[in-house]
Scaffold this motif. Sequence first.
Motif, mmCIF file in Angstrom:
data_model
loop_
_atom_site.group_PDB
_atom_site.id
_atom_site.type_symbol
_atom_site.label_atom_id
_atom_site.label_comp_id
_atom_site.label_asym_id
_atom_site.label_seq_id
_atom_site.Cartn_x
_atom_site.Cartn_y
_atom_site.Cartn_z
ATOM 1 N N MET A 114 0.838 -1.202 0.000
ATOM 2 C CA MET A 114 0.000 0.000 0.000
ATOM 3 C C MET A 114 0.878 1.260 0.000
ATOM 4 S SD MET A 114 -3.268 -1.209 2.296
ATOM 5 C CE MET A 114 -2.375 -1.388 3.808
ATOM 6 N N GLY A 115 1.949 1.212 -0.792
ATOM 7 C CA GLY A 115 2.843 2.347 -0.971
ATOM 8 C C GLY A 115 3.873 2.539 0.123
ATOM 9 N N VAL A 116 3.856 1.720 1.153
ATOM 10 C CA VAL A 116 4.779 1.863 2.277
ATOM 11 C C VAL A 116 5.867 0.792 2.167
ATOM 12 C CG1 VAL A 116 5.003 1.803 4.795
ATOM 13 C CG2 VAL A 116 2.961 2.798 3.739
ATOM 14 N N ALA A 117 7.138 1.199 2.303
ATOM 15 C CA ALA A 117 8.245 0.248 2.241
ATOM 16 C C ALA A 117 8.203 -0.693 3.440
ATOM 17 C CB ALA A 117 9.574 0.989 2.206
ATOM 18 N N VAL A 118 8.358 -1.978 3.163
ATOM 19 C CA VAL A 118 8.394 -3.020 4.189
ATOM 20 C C VAL A 118 9.688 -3.805 3.973
ATOM 21 C CG1 VAL A 118 7.281 -5.099 5.083
ATOM 22 C CG2 VAL A 118 5.880 -3.201 4.234
ATOM 23 N N GLN A 119 10.473 -3.939 5.039
ATOM 24 C CA GLN A 119 11.761 -4.620 4.925
ATOM 25 C C GLN A 119 11.825 -5.817 5.854
ATOM 26 O OE1 GLN A 119 15.463 -2.329 4.592
ATOM 27 N NE2 GLN A 119 16.225 -3.501 6.340
ATOM 28 N N GLN A 169 -5.326 -13.903 -2.543
ATOM 29 C CA GLN A 169 -5.627 -12.476 -2.366
ATOM 30 C C GLN A 169 -4.392 -11.596 -2.522
ATOM 31 O OE1 GLN A 169 -7.165 -12.244 1.634
ATOM 32 N NE2 GLN A 169 -5.142 -11.954 2.520
ATOM 33 N N TRP A 170 -3.195 -12.173 -2.360
ATOM 34 C CA TRP A 170 -1.956 -11.399 -2.425
ATOM 35 C C TRP A 170 -1.395 -11.275 -3.834
ATOM 36 C CZ3 TRP A 170 -1.745 -8.645 1.629
ATOM 37 C CH2 TRP A 170 -2.230 -9.142 2.820
ATOM 38 N N SER A 224 -1.659 -4.233 -6.693
ATOM 39 C CA SER A 224 -2.005 -2.882 -6.221
ATOM 40 C C SER A 224 -1.917 -2.801 -4.695
ATOM 41 C CB SER A 224 -3.413 -2.490 -6.694
ATOM 42 O OG SER A 224 -4.405 -3.252 -6.035
ATOM 43 N N VAL A 225 -1.928 -3.946 -4.023
ATOM 44 C CA VAL A 225 -1.793 -3.967 -2.564
ATOM 45 C C VAL A 225 -0.334 -4.146 -2.181
ATOM 46 C CG1 VAL A 225 -2.459 -5.153 -0.431
ATOM 47 C CG2 VAL A 225 -4.130 -4.850 -2.259
ATOM 48 N N VAL A 226 0.297 -5.195 -2.709
ATOM 49 C CA VAL A 226 1.728 -5.427 -2.507
ATOM 50 C C VAL A 226 2.367 -5.348 -3.888
ATOM 51 C CG1 VAL A 226 3.511 -7.026 -1.708
ATOM 52 C CG2 VAL A 226 1.325 -6.907 -0.497
#
Length: 175
Positions: free
Chosen positions: A30-35, A153-154, A158-160
């Motif tokens: 959702m546009g946020v970086a996840v590490q 679902q993943w 557009s979500v991830v």
Amino acid sequence: MFGAAWCAAGAARAQLETTASTIVAVSRQMGVAVQGSFTKFDARIAFDPAKPAGGTARLVVDTGSYDLGDQTYNDSVRGAQWFDAKAFPQAIFSSTAIVPTAPNQYRVDGKLTIKGHTEDVSVPVVLTQQGAMQTFDGTLPVHRSAFDIGTGQWKDTSVVADEVLIKFHIVVARK
């Protein structure tokens, strides 16, 4: 096997410096970086900068070691919809060619296998040498959809986001 690094036959032996080496994956949800970090991996690298074409690299990553910092998320990403770590416990990169591109910079071509699917990839790598220590840094963009990572679902990018950046910092000591 995880934690050791050996060079090709006839070359100097190298040891992976596990506490100094890292492999992280950066995605966008959702546009946020996840590490997240892979905490278990092995690297077998044989590399002489004077003879780069003769070099080899093989990295084996324990997909079940992926750590997002939260057990619920870890369990999810290790599950069948993401890495499916039980069925596919390892991701493997094996080099096929190493080409110099600038001083201390190389293009490493190879085969990347995740979840039983293999893709040809090229990754720019920067080499830093200090005494017997060699450090290899690089970022490899991959598309998770090419490896069937994120199903059900993943699958919706557009979500991830589809693109994931694999950032590595591999340190070996030549013996």
